[in-house]
Design a protein around this motif. Sequence first.
Motif: not given
Length: 203
Positions: A63-65, A72-73, A76-80, A110-114
């Motif tokens: 999640f941190a990566l 939340r992610i 766009e976070n995933i692409k980056t 999406i937060d860490f729990e999800e």
Amino acid sequence: MTAAQAMSHPWIQNLTNVKVPLDILIFRLMKAYMRSSPLRKAALKALSKTLTPDELFYLREQFALLEPKHDRITLENIKTALMKNATDAMKESHIPDFVLSLNALLYRRIDFEEFCAAALSVHQLEEFDHWEQHARCAYELFEKDGNRAIVIEELASELGLGPSIPVHAVLNDWIRHTDGKLSFLGFVKLLHGPSSRASAKEQ
């Protein structure tokens, strides 16, 4: 076990010179999660709440990566993160193209729990000695906040069972006769999703 999971093992997770890499597996699991029904998502969320601190360590690192913003992610976070962390194996697997299949994330955060529910591997968890305890505890949580009445045809569709499968014979023990809700066995099958098809054919 992937390389990232091996490097998250309790024996080495406290070593300061060990950097856990971004794991290609989480994208495959997230894709399956985003395509799941609300009922299966509720089941996975219940299971994620039973994870131990050591099991959560790997997910926290992943999640941190993804460099969440405000915890939340987004897509766009995933692409980056992929641009920064993609390995040769990821590039060869066409992961950037694969991420495009996560269009459901386009307008979601999406937060860490999800994330834990989306990125956990049921198949890997069931290899552990304490899988039964995980599943039983998760089912208790699911009973309180997720289980609902479901007809056999709906469950068959959820699990991807084809018309050639005698669904009433196969699924009869997966739904409680008293209230029409999922039994423990049905809950476990639901956790596996469409991959339960092979198991159903064997029964």
